[in-house]
Design a protein around this motif. Structure first.
Motif, PDB file in Angstrom:
ATOM      1  N   PHE A 106       0.822  -1.222   0.000  1.00  0.00           N
ATOM      2  CA  PHE A 106       0.000   0.000   0.000  1.00  0.00           C
ATOM      3  C   PHE A 106       0.856   1.273   0.000  1.00  0.00           C
ATOM      4  O   PHE A 106       0.328   2.371   0.122  1.00  0.00           O
ATOM      5  CB  PHE A 106      -0.966   0.062   1.199  1.00  0.00           C
ATOM      6  CG  PHE A 106      -1.909  -1.105   1.305  1.00  0.00           C
ATOM      7  CD1 PHE A 106      -2.921  -1.278   0.374  1.00  0.00           C
ATOM      8  CD2 PHE A 106      -1.814  -2.017   2.344  1.00  0.00           C
ATOM      9  CE1 PHE A 106      -3.813  -2.343   0.473  1.00  0.00           C
ATOM     10  CE2 PHE A 106      -2.695  -3.088   2.451  1.00  0.00           C
ATOM     11  CZ  PHE A 106      -3.706  -3.253   1.512  1.00  0.00           C
ATOM     12  N   ASN A 107       2.169   1.136  -0.096  1.00  0.00           N
ATOM     13  CA  ASN A 107       3.048   2.315  -0.078  1.00  0.00           C
ATOM     14  C   ASN A 107       3.416   2.745  -1.495  1.00  0.00           C
ATOM     15  O   ASN A 107       3.287   1.960  -2.445  1.00  0.00           O
ATOM     16  CB  ASN A 107       4.320   2.007   0.721  1.00  0.00           C
ATOM     17  CG  ASN A 107       4.072   2.079   2.216  1.00  0.00           C
ATOM     18  OD1 ASN A 107       3.234   2.865   2.664  1.00  0.00           O
ATOM     19  ND2 ASN A 107       4.783   1.273   2.987  1.00  0.00           N
ATOM     20  N   ILE A 108       3.916   3.969  -1.622  1.00  0.00           N
ATOM     21  CA  ILE A 108       4.263   4.520  -2.945  1.00  0.00           C
ATOM     22  C   ILE A 108       5.174   3.549  -3.708  1.00  0.00           C
ATOM     23  O   ILE A 108       6.086   2.955  -3.113  1.00  0.00           O
ATOM     24  CB  ILE A 108       4.912   5.924  -2.796  1.00  0.00           C
ATOM     25  CG1 ILE A 108       4.972   6.645  -4.140  1.00  0.00           C
ATOM     26  CG2 ILE A 108       6.284   5.850  -2.145  1.00  0.00           C
ATOM     27  CD1 ILE A 108       5.275   8.142  -4.020  1.00  0.00           C
ATOM     28  N   ASP A 109       4.898   3.393  -5.005  1.00  0.00           N
ATOM     29  CA  ASP A 109       5.673   2.466  -5.837  1.00  0.00           C
ATOM     30  C   ASP A 109       6.936   3.185  -6.303  1.00  0.00           C
ATOM     31  O   ASP A 109       6.871   4.101  -7.122  1.00  0.00           O
ATOM     32  CB  ASP A 109       4.816   2.033  -7.033  1.00  0.00           C
ATOM     33  CG  ASP A 109       5.493   0.945  -7.859  1.00  0.00           C
ATOM     34  OD1 ASP A 109       6.733   0.837  -7.791  1.00  0.00           O
ATOM     35  OD2 ASP A 109       4.774   0.220  -8.559  1.00  0.00           O
ATOM     36  N   PRO A 110       8.112   2.760  -5.802  1.00  0.00           N
ATOM     37  CA  PRO A 110       9.331   3.513  -6.124  1.00  0.00           C
ATOM     38  C   PRO A 110       9.664   3.480  -7.614  1.00  0.00           C
ATOM     39  O   PRO A 110      10.286   4.400  -8.131  1.00  0.00           O
ATOM     40  CB  PRO A 110      10.414   2.813  -5.298  1.00  0.00           C
ATOM     41  CG  PRO A 110       9.866   1.480  -4.948  1.00  0.00           C
ATOM     42  CD  PRO A 110       8.373   1.590  -4.940  1.00  0.00           C
ATOM     43  N   ASP A 111       9.205   2.427  -8.303  1.00  0.00           N
ATOM     44  CA  ASP A 111       9.533   2.312  -9.734  1.00  0.00           C
ATOM     45  C   ASP A 111       8.800   3.348 -10.586  1.00  0.00           C
ATOM     46  O   ASP A 111       9.134   3.531 -11.743  1.00  0.00           O
ATOM     47  CB  ASP A 111       9.181   0.910 -10.256  1.00  0.00           C
ATOM     48  CG  ASP A 111      10.048  -0.155  -9.604  1.00  0.00           C
ATOM     49  OD1 ASP A 111      11.135   0.207  -9.096  1.00  0.00           O
ATOM     50  OD2 ASP A 111       9.630  -1.329  -9.585  1.00  0.00           O
ATOM     51  N   LEU A 112       7.768   3.982 -10.024  1.00  0.00           N
ATOM     52  CA  LEU A 112       6.983   4.936 -10.814  1.00  0.00           C
ATOM     53  C   LEU A 112       7.352   6.389 -10.512  1.00  0.00           C
ATOM     54  O   LEU A 112       6.804   7.312 -11.114  1.00  0.00           O
ATOM     55  CB  LEU A 112       5.477   4.730 -10.536  1.00  0.00           C
ATOM     56  CG  LEU A 112       4.922   3.328 -10.812  1.00  0.00           C
ATOM     57  CD1 LEU A 112       3.445   3.258 -10.440  1.00  0.00           C
ATOM     58  CD2 LEU A 112       5.117   2.967 -12.283  1.00  0.00           C
ATOM     59  N   ILE A 113       8.279   6.581  -9.562  1.00  0.00           N
ATOM     60  CA  ILE A 113       8.551   7.957  -9.122  1.00  0.00           C
ATOM     61  C   ILE A 113       9.296   8.762 -10.176  1.00  0.00           C
ATOM     62  O   ILE A 113       8.929   9.903 -10.475  1.00  0.00           O
ATOM     63  CB  ILE A 113       9.311   7.962  -7.775  1.00  0.00           C
ATOM     64  CG1 ILE A 113       8.399   7.394  -6.662  1.00  0.00           C
ATOM     65  CG2 ILE A 113       9.766   9.379  -7.405  1.00  0.00           C
ATOM     66  CD1 ILE A 113       9.049   7.290  -5.304  1.00  0.00           C
ATOM     67  N   GLU A 114      10.326   8.149 -10.742  1.00  0.00           N
ATOM     68  CA  GLU A 114      11.205   8.913 -11.641  1.00  0.00           C
ATOM     69  C   GLU A 114      10.417   9.560 -12.787  1.00  0.00           C
ATOM     70  O   GLU A 114      10.649  10.708 -13.148  1.00  0.00           O
ATOM     71  CB  GLU A 114      12.322   8.031 -12.192  1.00  0.00           C
ATOM     72  CG  GLU A 114      13.383   8.827 -12.925  1.00  0.00           C
ATOM     73  CD  GLU A 114      14.796   8.403 -12.554  1.00  0.00           C
ATOM     74  OE1 GLU A 114      15.005   7.189 -12.335  1.00  0.00           O
ATOM     75  OE2 GLU A 114      15.673   9.292 -12.474  1.00  0.00           O
ATOM     76  N   GLN A 115       9.429   8.823 -13.331  1.00  0.00           N
ATOM     77  CA  GLN A 115       8.691   9.379 -14.474  1.00  0.00           C
ATOM     78  C   GLN A 115       7.779  10.541 -14.083  1.00  0.00           C
ATOM     79  O   GLN A 115       7.287  11.267 -14.943  1.00  0.00           O
ATOM     80  CB  GLN A 115       7.906   8.277 -15.209  1.00  0.00           C
ATOM     81  CG  GLN A 115       6.814   7.644 -14.400  1.00  0.00           C
ATOM     82  CD  GLN A 115       6.450   6.243 -14.911  1.00  0.00           C
ATOM     83  OE1 GLN A 115       7.296   5.350 -15.008  1.00  0.00           O
ATOM     84  NE2 GLN A 115       5.190   6.050 -15.248  1.00  0.00           N
ATOM     85  N   ALA A 116       7.590  10.745 -12.765  1.00  0.00           N
ATOM     86  CA  ALA A 116       6.754  11.873 -12.315  1.00  0.00           C
ATOM     87  C   ALA A 116       7.596  13.104 -11.991  1.00  0.00           C
ATOM     88  O   ALA A 116       7.071  14.181 -11.704  1.00  0.00           O
ATOM     89  CB  ALA A 116       5.954  11.455 -11.088  1.00  0.00           C
ATOM     90  N   VAL A 117       8.929  12.945 -12.027  1.00  0.00           N
ATOM     91  CA  VAL A 117       9.810  14.076 -11.705  1.00  0.00           C
ATOM     92  C   VAL A 117       9.822  15.070 -12.867  1.00  0.00           C
ATOM     93  O   VAL A 117       9.916  14.676 -14.026  1.00  0.00           O
ATOM     94  CB  VAL A 117      11.262  13.578 -11.424  1.00  0.00           C
ATOM     95  CG1 VAL A 117      12.215  14.751 -11.225  1.00  0.00           C
ATOM     96  CG2 VAL A 117      11.286  12.663 -10.196  1.00  0.00           C
ATOM     97  N   THR A 118       9.674  16.350 -12.542  1.00  0.00           N
ATOM     98  CA  THR A 118       9.741  17.414 -13.555  1.00  0.00           C
ATOM     99  C   THR A 118      10.743  18.463 -13.029  1.00  0.00           C
ATOM    100  O   THR A 118      11.178  18.375 -11.873  1.00  0.00           O
ATOM    101  CB  THR A 118       8.369  18.121 -13.748  1.00  0.00           C
ATOM    102  OG1 THR A 118       8.148  18.966 -12.603  1.00  0.00           O
ATOM    103  CG2 THR A 118       7.225  17.148 -13.911  1.00  0.00           C
ATOM    104  N   PRO A 119      11.054  19.477 -13.832  1.00  0.00           N
ATOM    105  CA  PRO A 119      11.967  20.518 -13.316  1.00  0.00           C
ATOM    106  C   PRO A 119      11.400  21.223 -12.079  1.00  0.00           C
ATOM    107  O   PRO A 119      12.141  21.847 -11.314  1.00  0.00           O
ATOM    108  CB  PRO A 119      12.089  21.488 -14.497  1.00  0.00           C
ATOM    109  CG  PRO A 119      11.755  20.668 -15.713  1.00  0.00           C
ATOM    110  CD  PRO A 119      10.753  19.659 -15.275  1.00  0.00           C
ATOM    111  N   ALA A 120      10.078  21.140 -11.868  1.00  0.00           N
ATOM    112  CA  ALA A 120       9.472  21.824 -10.715  1.00  0.00           C
ATOM    113  C   ALA A 120       9.469  20.958  -9.440  1.00  0.00           C
ATOM    114  O   ALA A 120       9.134  21.447  -8.363  1.00  0.00           O
ATOM    115  CB  ALA A 120       8.030  22.217 -11.052  1.00  0.00           C
ATOM    116  N   THR A 121       9.852  19.680  -9.574  1.00  0.00           N
ATOM    117  CA  THR A 121       9.781  18.799  -8.391  1.00  0.00           C
ATOM    118  C   THR A 121      10.794  19.246  -7.346  1.00  0.00           C
ATOM    119  O   THR A 121      11.972  19.454  -7.653  1.00  0.00           O
ATOM    120  CB  THR A 121      10.058  17.330  -8.779  1.00  0.00           C
ATOM    121  OG1 THR A 121       9.241  16.994  -9.881  1.00  0.00           O
ATOM    122  CG2 THR A 121       9.766  16.407  -7.609  1.00  0.00           C
TER     123      THR A 121
END
Ligand SMILES: Cc1ncc(COP(=O)(O)O)c(C=O)c1O
Length: 368
Positions: A106-121
């Motif tokens: 039920f915790n954040i999926d680490p494999d999906l984080i990188e694709q959500a990173v933008t210059p504003a993160t």
């Protein structure tokens, strides 16, 4: 679902004495009672050091303020958590960016984080949901690669560990809640901020008290985020029992696991390297709502944590203007929201009660 009175009764005299000590001293805010409690927790979560604050929501707010997260910034977090996690991001004027969860923990999926990173993160905010840590090694690796801060929402996980390191010492800064139903619960509102970074700790200390240091000189716009001394005193008494209470919860969880083995429900999974403190024992069932009412008819309390994922909350979802997220965006979180059911778990729970709950679930499933 929960019996807070049993725990209070076991420590009643000691707690009352501690409260009397505060009242006699008339040092009602922060002071030695809060300092003593902070030192107790410091020993549990090295190398992080702590600051007692007003509640877990404010702890998240202080952490983001201290990291100077604000308008124009994005913060990555899971959509399956208590609303306060996202509220803190919105309060500082930043944008919550959701990333789906792992089905097992039920915790954040680490494999999906990188694709959500933008210059504003600016930061990643993993939540250690139900008492076990999110997968911090890959989360910290993404953070390092993109120079992001990591804020642990450890509201539900004080005492949990990952590969031997305590929750609250796994990211840059962490936040805990002592809401009365938590594994360590205050007699009202309380929370804490923890970090091993001395500069960040000092900034949080100043923010906690109106951004003021020295007296009447305001370096930042902080808030009144101070912990009441009575809460520090009560938590100081109860904190000495946390390890033993968490061990009891884990014992109860393994009894549930055993009794529900082979039943038509999914029992919780523990992630690799995790020591789980079972703030909740949360099962999954495709017939969750029917199961909940069946249990209620047999006198068994249960609760849904959480029925609506954050991206579908009325104040956050897409209202047709394309500004928010919609159904289907985070399918794993949405399915969890439809299937989860938390069963009674607290240290004083008896074997007989656990057996009764498990037997009721097996009867419902036709497994008994
Ligand atoms: C995951 C999570 N984050 C934040 C909070 C907020 O803590 P509090 O209720 O102490 O403000 C809670 C507590 O309910 C929580 O469960």
């Amino acid at each position: 679902m929960l019996d807070l009175k049993a725990q209070y009764q076991s420590l009643r005299d000691e707690i009352r004495q501690a409260i009397d000590g505060v009242l006699d001293s008339q040092m009602c805010i922060l002071g030695p009672a809060v300092r003593g409690f902070e030192e107790q927790i410091d020993e549990m979560i090295p190398p992080a050091r702590t600051l007692g604050v007003s509640n877990g929501t404010d702890a998240l707010l202080i952490a983001l303020m201290a990291l100077e997260v604000g308008p124009g910034d994005e913060v990555i977090l899971p959509p399956f958590t208590f609303f306060a996690t996202a509220a803190a991001v919105l309060r500082v004027g930043a944008k919550p960016v959701f990333v789906d969860i792992e089905e097992q923990t039920f915790n954040i999926d680490p494999d999906l984080i990188e694709q959500a990173v933008t210059p504003a993160t600016k930061a990643i905010m993993p939540v250690h949901l139900f008492g076990q840590c999110a997968a911090m090694t890959p989360i910290n690796a993404v953070a390092r690669a993109h120079s992001l801060h990591v804020v642990e929402d450890a509201a539900q996980a004080l005492g949990a560990k990952q590969n031997g390191t305590a929750a609250c010492a796994l990211g840059d800064i962490a936040c805990v809640s002592f809401y009365p139903t938590k594994n360590l619960g205050a007699a009202g509102e309380a929370g804490l901020v923890a970090t091993a970074n001395p500069d960040l700790l000092e900034r949080c200390r100043i923010l906690r008290n109106q951004g003021m240091e020295p007296r009447y000189e305001h370096h930042y716009v902080g808030g009144n985020f101070r912990m009441d001394a009575i809460q520090g005193a009560v938590l100081g008494v109860k904190g000495r029992h946390l390890a033993e209470w968490n061990a009891k919860r884990a014992e109860h969880a393994s009894l549930y696991d055993r009794l529900l083995g082979g039943a038509s429900v999914t029992t919780p999974s523990t992630g690799e390297g995790n020591t789980h403190v079972y703030h909740q024992y949360t099962i999954r069932s495709a017939r969750r709502d029917e199961l909940k009412s069946f249990l209620a008819d047999r006198g068994v309390g249960s609760d849904i944590h959480y029925p609506i994922p954050l991206h579908l909350q009325p104040c956050l979802r897409d209202h047709g203007d394309g500004a928010g997220n919609g159904a289907g965006d985070f399918p794993v979180a949405e399915q969890a929201a439809a299937e989860v059911l938390s069963l009674p778990i607290y240290p004083e729970l008896t074997r007989e009660k656990i057996e009764y709950v498990a037997d009721s679930i097996r009867r419902f499933s036709g497994d008994a």
